[in-house]
Design a protein around this motif. Structure first.
Motif, PDB file in Angstrom:
ATOM      1  N   VAL A   1      11.534   7.984  -5.223  1.00 12.99           N
ATOM      2  CA  VAL A   1      10.209   7.388  -5.059  1.00 12.99           C
ATOM      3  C   VAL A   1       9.135   8.255  -5.726  1.00 12.99           C
ATOM      4  N   LYS A   2       9.424   9.537  -5.894  1.00  4.78           N
ATOM      5  CA  LYS A   2       8.458  10.368  -6.612  1.00  4.78           C
ATOM      6  C   LYS A   2       8.510  10.081  -8.096  1.00  4.78           C
ATOM      7  N   ARG A   3       9.696   9.781  -8.570  1.00  7.73           N
ATOM      8  CA  ARG A   3       9.867   9.559 -10.003  1.00  7.73           C
ATOM      9  C   ARG A   3       9.474   8.154 -10.431  1.00  7.73           C
ATOM     10  N   ARG A   4       9.655   7.196  -9.531  1.00 11.30           N
ATOM     11  CA  ARG A   4       9.389   5.805  -9.905  1.00 11.30           C
ATOM     12  C   ARG A   4       8.323   5.192  -9.003  1.00 11.30           C
ATOM     13  N   ALA A   5       7.349   5.992  -8.631  1.00 11.60           N
ATOM     14  CA  ALA A   5       6.369   5.539  -7.636  1.00 11.60           C
ATOM     15  C   ALA A   5       5.669   4.243  -8.034  1.00 11.60           C
ATOM     16  N   SER A   6       5.517   4.004  -9.322  1.00  8.09           N
ATOM     17  CA  SER A   6       4.714   2.861  -9.745  1.00  8.09           C
ATOM     18  C   SER A   6       5.463   1.541  -9.653  1.00  8.09           C
ATOM     19  N   ASN A   7       6.771   1.574  -9.743  1.00 13.00           N
ATOM     20  CA  ASN A   7       7.471   0.283  -9.805  1.00 13.00           C
ATOM     21  C   ASN A   7       8.672   0.216  -8.876  1.00 13.00           C
ATOM     22  N   PHE A   8       8.583   0.928  -7.763  1.00 10.83           N
ATOM     23  CA  PHE A   8       9.752   0.989  -6.897  1.00 10.83           C
ATOM     24  C   PHE A   8       9.320   1.076  -5.443  1.00 10.83           C
ATOM     25  N   LYS A   9       9.992   0.313  -4.609  1.00 10.26           N
ATOM     26  CA  LYS A   9       9.710   0.344  -3.176  1.00 10.26           C
ATOM     27  C   LYS A   9      10.991   0.593  -2.409  1.00 10.26           C
ATOM     28  N   VAL A  10      10.851   1.312  -1.308  1.00 13.13           N
ATOM     29  CA  VAL A  10      11.999   1.537  -0.436  1.00 13.13           C
ATOM     30  C   VAL A  10      11.632   1.098   0.971  1.00 13.13           C
ATOM     31  N   LEU A  11      12.488   0.264   1.546  1.00  7.44           N
ATOM     32  CA  LEU A  11      12.315  -0.128   2.946  1.00  7.44           C
ATOM     33  C   LEU A  11      13.514   0.385   3.724  1.00  7.44           C
ATOM     34  N   ILE A  12      13.239   0.950   4.884  1.00  7.21           N
ATOM     35  CA  ILE A  12      14.320   1.495   5.687  1.00  7.21           C
ATOM     36  C   ILE A  12      14.252   0.866   7.067  1.00  7.21           C
ATOM     37  N   THR A  13      15.327   0.270   7.501  1.00  8.35           N
ATOM     38  CA  THR A  13      15.309  -0.286   8.841  1.00  8.35           C
ATOM     39  C   THR A  13      16.058   0.641   9.776  1.00  8.35           C
TER      40      THR A  13
ATOM     41  N   LYS B   1      11.406   9.731  13.124  1.00  9.46           N
ATOM     42  CA  LYS B   1      11.966  10.838  12.364  1.00  9.46           C
ATOM     43  C   LYS B   1      12.144  10.458  10.887  1.00  9.46           C
ATOM     44  N   VAL B   2      12.565   9.237  10.663  1.00 11.35           N
ATOM     45  CA  VAL B   2      12.721   8.779   9.283  1.00 11.35           C
ATOM     46  C   VAL B   2      11.356   8.764   8.606  1.00 11.35           C
ATOM     47  N   SER B   3      10.362   8.312   9.351  1.00  5.86           N
ATOM     48  CA  SER B   3       9.004   8.286   8.810  1.00  5.86           C
ATOM     49  C   SER B   3       8.545   9.693   8.432  1.00  5.86           C
ATOM     50  N   GLN B   4       8.807  10.653   9.298  1.00  6.78           N
ATOM     51  CA  GLN B   4       8.444  12.048   8.991  1.00  6.78           C
ATOM     52  C   GLN B   4       9.129  12.539   7.728  1.00  6.78           C
ATOM     53  N   PHE B   5      10.376  12.166   7.587  1.00  9.79           N
ATOM     54  CA  PHE B   5      11.146  12.573   6.410  1.00  9.79           C
ATOM     55  C   PHE B   5      10.478  12.072   5.131  1.00  9.79           C
ATOM     56  N   PHE B   6       9.895  10.898   5.214  1.00 11.13           N
ATOM     57  CA  PHE B   6       9.206  10.332   4.054  1.00 11.13           C
ATOM     58  C   PHE B   6       7.695  10.529   4.170  1.00 11.13           C
ATOM     59  N   SER B   7       7.284  11.745   4.443  1.00  9.95           N
ATOM     60  CA  SER B   7       5.868  12.121   4.479  1.00  9.95           C
ATOM     61  C   SER B   7       5.026  11.163   5.304  1.00  9.95           C
ATOM     62  N   GLU B   8       5.477  10.930   6.521  1.00  7.72           N
ATOM     63  CA  GLU B   8       4.714  10.094   7.465  1.00  7.72           C
ATOM     64  C   GLU B   8       4.414   8.707   6.914  1.00  7.72           C
ATOM     65  N   CYS B   9       5.389   8.088   6.317  1.00  6.22           N
ATOM     66  CA  CYS B   9       5.170   6.725   5.821  1.00  6.22           C
ATOM     67  C   CYS B   9       4.982   5.779   7.010  1.00  6.22           C
ATOM     68  N   PRO B  10       4.355   4.631   6.770  1.00 10.74           N
ATOM     69  CA  PRO B  10       4.059   3.728   7.888  1.00 10.74           C
ATOM     70  C   PRO B  10       5.316   3.139   8.534  1.00 10.74           C
TER      71      PRO B  10
ATOM     72  N   GLU C   1       0.796  -1.227   0.000  1.00  9.06           N
ATOM     73  CA  GLU C   1       0.000   0.000   0.000  1.00  9.06           C
ATOM     74  C   GLU C   1       0.829   1.278   0.000  1.00  9.06           C
ATOM     75  N   ASN C   2       2.147   1.156   0.211  1.00  9.63           N
ATOM     76  CA  ASN C   2       2.981   2.357   0.308  1.00  9.63           C
ATOM     77  C   ASN C   2       4.275   2.181  -0.482  1.00  9.63           C
ATOM     78  N   THR C   3       4.845   3.296  -0.867  1.00 10.16           N
ATOM     79  CA  THR C   3       6.115   3.220  -1.575  1.00 10.16           C
ATOM     80  C   THR C   3       7.285   3.093  -0.607  1.00 10.16           C
ATOM     81  N   VAL C   4       7.153   3.763   0.540  1.00  8.51           N
ATOM     82  CA  VAL C   4       8.224   3.722   1.534  1.00  8.51           C
ATOM     83  C   VAL C   4       7.682   3.166   2.843  1.00  8.51           C
ATOM     84  N   VAL C   5       8.409   2.249   3.432  1.00 10.42           N
ATOM     85  CA  VAL C   5       8.023   1.702   4.729  1.00 10.42           C
ATOM     86  C   VAL C   5       9.249   1.686   5.635  1.00 10.42           C
ATOM     87  N   VAL C   6       9.055   2.111   6.871  1.00  9.10           N
ATOM     88  CA  VAL C   6      10.131   2.035   7.853  1.00  9.10           C
ATOM     89  C   VAL C   6       9.919   0.798   8.706  1.00  9.10           C
TER      90      VAL C   6
END
Length: 731
Positions: free
Chosen positions: A144-156, A164-173, A19-24
């Motif tokens: 992620v803005k440029r490749r939103a349709s076919n790209f995912k980023v996970l940050i541990t 704070k990382v979540s805030q940086f990525f527009s409050e990602c989950p 459901e999201n492009t970026v997940v922490v």
DNA sequence: GAGCACTGC
């Protein structure tokens, strides 16, 4: 493997990823995130459209985790699962899961900014905030803005940093995955110790007498303290031996130890015996010692910092962060429940410790990072090529939005909290000045052709510039050697062990001496001698040069030669000089190339003594470091002008690794220094963003303010930038 | 006449 906590969260994680492009992912130690996340994504089909790339801050981690995953999947390493680190690429066309150091991924994005071979990028251990990870975070935000349709980023990340990382990525989950650590009981001191060395000693002895089996890990700040504590412990433990039912082994552990000595820490432990491992923060993340049940934490760490207004480095003992304190404590709970003795009151932990460590990006010179970002195919360059995108001015705004949001992320949160955190603006301006002086950017802050080429080299900008200049003047081979030697210099000279001291002094006389021109020349001569022996290992041993270090130099030199051959036009002379004696001239061209490359690191000798004054920065009086081979001439004078590799404040400010240069080369550089216009160099960062805030007609007025009250202007820019970013963020 | 925490391309 089946009982790894992360596998119970597979559904939760995958729902968030779908459901999201970026997940922490907040995954504590032992959660299995490093080995399992990639496999989960593989099972769910994310490797069909591209590679799942997992970055690690350290080489050993990239290799060992890749090996582990290939075993779990039952495939050969290098096939479906591979890794890529500097000097070693074990991937193939079949590779679907790729572990790599974050530095390697950065290099890859230089030639392929969209990273389109990847379907997913996992930034592992992001809480460690390595310089490379931080830059990748900024790049991912753009990608992620440029490749939103076919790209995912996970940050541990670790607990305290995840939000704070979540805030940086527009409050990602944020998905939390518990770890598999055993509970660790935390004990605080009632007061701050007068001497944490004595306090560590007392605590260690108390554990030895009162507590059950289990090794003790003690965190100290440096080798000197480690050596002192080791010898004190040995004395005291011996006198206790009769009263104790356990033997004790006391082992130092730090980075300058020979690998053979480090192995002792990991070898099998004799029965009925307690080991005391006295370590630097190398034991915090890089090395894991099995069997540790007790941790003693002094609360301090030695950190290298850069001051952008003086260009000076210093090595300071500073308080650790909460993240670090928890990481240290966690080392006690790997095999069974443990105890952590913090040699400071809980109020200090709560009130004084920063939540997270000040990231490297805030403690380093940003010249390399800024050059790298400017060299990416982002819109401030080669504008004609990208006509179909936004208009040029908008592109510049976008570029700096990426850059400034990246730096904002790391700077703003800390500035008020910690005195050693320097303002982003100051650090960026320092970087721009440096880059301008070495021709990497023009007076408008735009990257030059030279700068573009420099960015391709895995070196600090000054060394890249030196190589390019050397190539123009027929001394590339020598410059390659100097660059490679400088990349490894600290690991070359032998450690400080006492019995080699005498021998070294004797042998040292036989090593080349730089022919009076300085340390860079000496490094060149040493390598050329080694080359003469056909890279004889015994020769290194005879001269007490670290074999590992010299081999590393050879590798780096080869890599740099290959890159230079690829990027430079025309024929290149990268062969090591076969007749080094004949090249013992005055090294004129090489020294001039160094002068051009280190135009931002020049110093002028004082008239009446051998002190120097730095040029280019706020002038400072400094001394040539006593370890330099540069010696006064017959009249007792050092050269009038030198370039220096490093300006470091220890007991006094010293120039380390210096080389004599001619005044004729220096003069044009000084002219350039005097002409620097920082507003132009900044490429109108502030100006453009203020356009979005205010009317065009306000501009001249604002620029007048710059001249009169720079600080006020700075804060206005900051405020405007904040509003600008806030508004952009809402859209 | 002094001293080197730790990574990485």
């Amino acid at each position: 493997m089946a009982d790894l906590p992360i596998l119970q969260f597979e559904e939760t994680i995958m729902k968030a990823v779908e459901e999201n492009t970026v997940v922490v992912i907040i995954g504590e130690t032992g959660s299995g995130k490093s080995t399992q996340l990639s496999q989960i994504l593989h099972r769910r089909g994310y490797t069909k459209s591209g590679i799942v790339g997992v970055t690690q801050p350290r080489r050993v981690a990239a290799v060992s985790v890749a090996r582990r995953v290939s075993q779990e999947l039952g495939v050969r390493l290098g096939d479906e699962v591979g890794y890529a680190i500097r000097f070693e690429d074990r991937t193939s066309e079949r590779t679907r899961i790729k572990y790599l150091t974050d530095g390697v991924l950065l290099r890859e994005s230089l030639s392929n900014p969209e990273l389109d071979q990847y379907s997913v990028v996992i930034l592992d251990e992001a809480h460690e905030r390595s310089l490379n990870t931080d830059i990748l975070l900024g790049l991912m935000k753009r990608l992620v803005k440029r490749r939103a349709s076919n790209f995912k980023v996970l940050i541990t990340s670790a607990t305290l940093d995840g939000e704070k990382v979540s805030q940086f990525f527009s409050e990602c989950p944020v998905v939390r995955v518990p770890g598999k650590l055993f509970p660790v009981e935390i004990m605080y001191s009632h007061e701050r110790p007068i001497s944490y060395l004595e306090s560590s000693l007392a605590t260690a002895l108390e554990i030895h007498m009162k507590e059950g089996e289990g090794d003790v890990l003690i965190f100290m700040t440096g080798q000197d303290d480690i050596d002192k504590l080791v010898s004190k412990l040995e004395d005291r433990v011996r006198s206790l031996e009769e009263g104790s039912c356990m033997d004790a082994i006391i082992l130092p552990l730090h980075g300058s130890l020979q690998p053979e000595m480090q192995v002792r820490v990991f070898g099998p432990r004799p029965p009925n015996c307690r080991r005391f491992i006295v370590a630097t923060n190398i034991a915090e993340t890089s090395l894991t010692v099995d069997g540790v049940v007790y941790v003693i934490d002094s609360g301090y760490v030695k950190q290298r910092q850069y001051n952008p207004s003086t260009g000076m480095y210093s090595l300071d003992v500073v308080q650790i962060s909460k993240v670090q304190a928890n990481q240290r404590a966690g080392r006690a709970g790997r095999t069974r429940p443990g105890k952590c003795y913090r040699l400071y009151p809980s109020a200090v932990y709560e009130d004084e410790f920063l939540d997270v460590t000040i990231p490297e990006i805030q403690r380093s010179s940003l010249a390399g990072s800024v050059l790298y970002l400017k060299s990416l195919d982002l819109p401030d360059i080669d504008i004609l090529k990208f006509d179909f995108l936004d208009s040029p001015s908008r592109k510049i705004v976008f570029f700096f939005r990426c850059v400034s949001s990246l730096f904002r992320h790391t700077f703003i949160a800390y500035n008020r909290l910690h005195p050693i955190a320097f303002a982003a603006a100051e650090s960026l301006q320092d970087a721009l000045k440096q880059l301008y002086l070495i021709d990497a950017i023009d007076e408008n802050g735009l990257i030059t052709r030279i700068g573009k080429t420099m960015a391709e080299l895995p070196l600090e900008p000054s060394l890249s510039r030196t190589l390019m200049e050397a190539n123009e003047h027929g001394c590339l081979s020598q410059a390659l050697t100097v660059a490679a030697m400088l990349s490894a210099e600290t690991t070359l000279l032998p450690g400080r062990s006492k019995n080699t001291e005498k021998k070294r002094k004797h042998d040292y006389l036989d090593l080349p001496d730089g022919s009076g021109w300085g340390d860079h020349i000496q490094l060149l001569q040493i390598y050329e001698c080694w080359h003469q022996t056909n890279y004889d290992i015994d020769w290194c041993k005879d001269y007490q040069l670290q074999v590992r270090g010299m081999k590393f130099v050879k590798d780096v030199r080869r890599q740099l030669s290959q890159i230079m051959q690829k990027i430079a036009r025309g024929p290149l002379d990268v062969q090591t000089s076969r007749r080094w004696k004949e090249s013992q001239q005055d090294y004129h061209n090489l020294r001039r190339a160094l002068c051009v490359g280190y135009a931002n690191q020049l110093a002028e000798r004082m008239v009446y003594h051998n002190g120097y004054r730095t040029l280019g920065f706020k002038p400072q009086v400094v001394q040539v470091h006593p370890s330099s081979v540069l010696k006064p001439d017959d009249e007792g004078k050092l050269p009038d002008y030198v370039v220096y590799q490093e300006l470091i404040a220890t007991s006094r400010p010293y120039l380390r690794t210096v080389c004599a240069v001619n005044i004729a080369w220096v003069t044009p550089i000084l002219d350039k220094v005097n002409k620097i216009n920082i507003n132009k160099l900044s490429g109108g960062i502030g100006r453009i963003e203020e356009h979005t805030e205010e009317n065009m007609s306000d501009l001249p007025k604002t620029e007048n303010v710059v001249a009169a009250v720079p600080d006020d202007h700075e804060s206005k820019i900051q405020a405007a930038r904040e509003r600008f970013l806030a508004r952009k963020g809402k859209k």
